[in-house]
Design a protein around this motif. Structure first.
Motif, PDB file in Angstrom:
ATOM      1  N   TRP A   1      -2.884  -8.801   2.171  1.00 60.28           N
ATOM      2  CA  TRP A   1      -1.460  -8.541   2.334  1.00 60.28           C
ATOM      3  C   TRP A   1      -1.257  -7.039   2.525  1.00 60.28           C
ATOM      4  N   PRO A   2      -0.641  -6.621   3.600  1.00 58.69           N
ATOM      5  CA  PRO A   2      -0.335  -5.191   3.755  1.00 58.69           C
ATOM      6  C   PRO A   2       0.518  -4.708   2.587  1.00 58.69           C
ATOM      7  N   LEU A   3       0.273  -3.487   2.156  1.00 61.60           N
ATOM      8  CA  LEU A   3       1.010  -2.948   1.005  1.00 61.60           C
ATOM      9  C   LEU A   3       1.372  -1.494   1.263  1.00 61.60           C
ATOM     10  N   GLU A   4       2.680  -1.213   1.252  1.00 63.76           N
ATOM     11  CA  GLU A   4       3.143   0.157   1.392  1.00 63.76           C
ATOM     12  C   GLU A   4       3.964   0.621   0.196  1.00 63.76           C
ATOM     13  N   GLY A   5       4.588  -0.323  -0.530  1.00 64.88           N
ATOM     14  CA  GLY A   5       5.526   0.086  -1.561  1.00 64.88           C
ATOM     15  C   GLY A   5       5.251  -0.495  -2.931  1.00 64.88           C
ATOM     16  N   PHE A   6       5.727   0.219  -3.935  1.00 66.00           N
ATOM     17  CA  PHE A   6       5.719  -0.221  -5.322  1.00 66.00           C
ATOM     18  C   PHE A   6       7.113  -0.035  -5.894  1.00 66.00           C
TER      19      PHE A   6
ATOM     20  N   PRO B   1      -2.700   5.343  -2.692  1.00 59.62           N
ATOM     21  CA  PRO B   1      -2.360   5.262  -1.261  1.00 59.62           C
ATOM     22  C   PRO B   1      -1.142   4.392  -0.994  1.00 59.62           C
ATOM     23  N   LEU B   2      -0.042   4.684  -1.660  1.00 63.46           N
ATOM     24  CA  LEU B   2       1.211   3.971  -1.438  1.00 63.46           C
ATOM     25  C   LEU B   2       2.192   4.914  -0.737  1.00 63.46           C
ATOM     26  N   ARG B   3       3.068   4.355   0.087  1.00 63.16           N
ATOM     27  CA  ARG B   3       3.947   5.186   0.911  1.00 63.16           C
ATOM     28  C   ARG B   3       5.316   5.417   0.276  1.00 63.16           C
TER      29      ARG B   3
ATOM     30  N   PHE C   1       7.768  12.284  -3.658  1.00 66.82           N
ATOM     31  CA  PHE C   1       8.986  11.785  -4.307  1.00 66.82           C
ATOM     32  C   PHE C   1      10.255  12.341  -3.634  1.00 66.82           C
ATOM     33  N   THR C   2      10.289  12.268  -2.322  1.00 65.75           N
ATOM     34  CA  THR C   2      11.485  12.634  -1.577  1.00 65.75           C
ATOM     35  C   THR C   2      12.426  11.432  -1.527  1.00 65.75           C
ATOM     36  N   ALA C   3      13.626  11.600  -2.051  1.00 67.90           N
ATOM     37  CA  ALA C   3      14.583  10.495  -2.145  1.00 67.90           C
ATOM     38  C   ALA C   3      15.460  10.437  -0.900  1.00 67.90           C
ATOM     39  N   ILE C   4      15.620   9.248  -0.350  1.00 67.55           N
ATOM     40  CA  ILE C   4      16.475   9.013   0.805  1.00 67.55           C
ATOM     41  C   ILE C   4      17.548   8.014   0.386  1.00 67.55           C
ATOM     42  N   ASP C   5      18.787   8.344   0.615  1.00 66.33           N
ATOM     43  CA  ASP C   5      19.883   7.470   0.202  1.00 66.33           C
ATOM     44  C   ASP C   5      19.736   6.086   0.821  1.00 66.33           C
ATOM     45  N   ALA C   6      19.785   5.068  -0.031  1.00 59.34           N
ATOM     46  CA  ALA C   6      19.733   3.669   0.402  1.00 59.34           C
ATOM     47  C   ALA C   6      20.507   2.861  -0.631  1.00 59.34           C
TER      48      ALA C   6
ATOM     49  N   ALA D   1       9.965  -1.087   4.357  1.00 58.84           N
ATOM     50  CA  ALA D   1       8.982  -0.242   5.039  1.00 58.84           C
ATOM     51  C   ALA D   1       9.390   0.005   6.478  1.00 58.84           C
ATOM     52  N   GLY D   2       9.918  -1.019   7.144  1.00 56.25           N
ATOM     53  CA  GLY D   2      10.329  -0.855   8.529  1.00 56.25           C
ATOM     54  C   GLY D   2      11.451   0.147   8.678  1.00 56.25           C
ATOM     55  N   TRP D   3      12.426   0.084   7.776  1.00 60.09           N
ATOM     56  CA  TRP D   3      13.538   1.039   7.839  1.00 60.09           C
ATOM     57  C   TRP D   3      13.064   2.455   7.526  1.00 60.09           C
ATOM     58  N   LEU D   4      12.211   2.581   6.529  1.00 60.14           N
ATOM     59  CA  LEU D   4      11.760   3.907   6.112  1.00 60.14           C
ATOM     60  C   LEU D   4      10.981   4.601   7.228  1.00 60.14           C
TER      61      LEU D   4
END
Length: 254
Positions: free
Chosen positions: A126-131, A150-152, A166-171, A240-243
């Motif tokens: 399973w692809p994994l980018e986030g926690f 190695p998490l994005r 740890f750069t925060a993007i409003d969501a 992940a797609g939006w980010l």
């Protein structure tokens, strides 16, 4: 990217909670192509070890093939830490939630659980980018651990957070407390107000939980809200797609 987006996120995904979600997921699938982000717990409450549920694993693999995203959501999703000794810790771990698994973990313990979760995803291809930490609660030790892995991205209730800096993007996100009728009523009022406030937001997250699916009132709220936001032209995407479409310098240190 100027088109406003929508992120549909299913929290606490496990064999135990799939019966809660199944009818809702089928209703979403009937709307067309609506990618979803599934926050998967490898061993929910220590009696939902994914190794023991091959059919559920096949379901998750089919969702990945369909275009959905799987995210690591803790490991056990339960708080086994020592009894809270301060008023703040008591509130966070006994009133706000009983499931803040990563709230108080030191670095070594956080690394061990995170690596174990990553290994589960690797085992099943399973692809994994986030926690995402249960209840979005992370100790400083957890933050240190995430910088080594190695998490994005990770997230809190109102941001997606790029790793390792740890750069925060409003969501902004809508989320309910659905355990009782009065909580569901209040959640509806608050969510309606927030949705109006965020009409011009580049992205809105819908954060669903299994308990939401057990009540017709909350379940219909989420389905109708999803339909309305889609009708308004919001593009459904995974986290992940939006980010990936956001410029790296945007945001601030979380």
């Amino acid at each position: 990217m100027n088109t406003p987006s929508l992120l549909l996120v299913l929290h606490d995904v496990a064999p135990q909670t799939w019966p809660d979600y199944q009818a809702f997921v089928e209703a979403v699938d009937a709307l067309g192509t609506v990618p979803m982000t599934w926050l998967v717990v490898p061993n929910f409450h220590k009696h939902n070890d994914l190794d023991a549920y091959p059919e559920f694993r096949r379901l998750l693999s089919r969702r990945v093939a369909r275009g959905d995203e799987l995210v690591l959501h803790g490991y056990y999703h339960c708080d086994e830490g020592p009894i809270p000794t301060t008023p703040r810790d008591w509130f966070m771990r006994r009133i706000y939630t009983h499931e803040g698994e990563f709230y108080d973990l030191p670095l070594d313990a956080a690394l061990t659980r995170l690596r174990a979760g990553i290994e589960v995803f690797h085992r099943y291809n399973w692809p994994l980018e986030g926690f995402v930490a249960p209840a979005w609660l992370m100790s400083e030790g957890t933050r240190q651990a995430l910088r080594q892995l190695p998490l994005r991205y990770t997230s809190d209730s109102q941001h997606l957070i790029r790793l390792p800096d740890f750069t925060a993007i409003d969501a902004p996100g809508l989320v309910w407390s659905a355990r009782s009728a009065w909580r569901r009523g209040l959640s509806k009022i608050v969510s309606d107000q927030r949705e109006q406030r965020w009409r011009q937001a580049p992205v809105i997250r819908l954060g669903l939980h299994p308990v939401d699916m057990r009540h017709e009132f909350s379940r219909q709220y989420w389905l109708q809200t999803l339909k309305r936001l889609l009708d308004e032209g919001r593009v459904p995407m995974t986290k992940a797609g939006w980010l990936k479409l956001q410029r790296a310098p945007v945001g601030r240190a979380a």
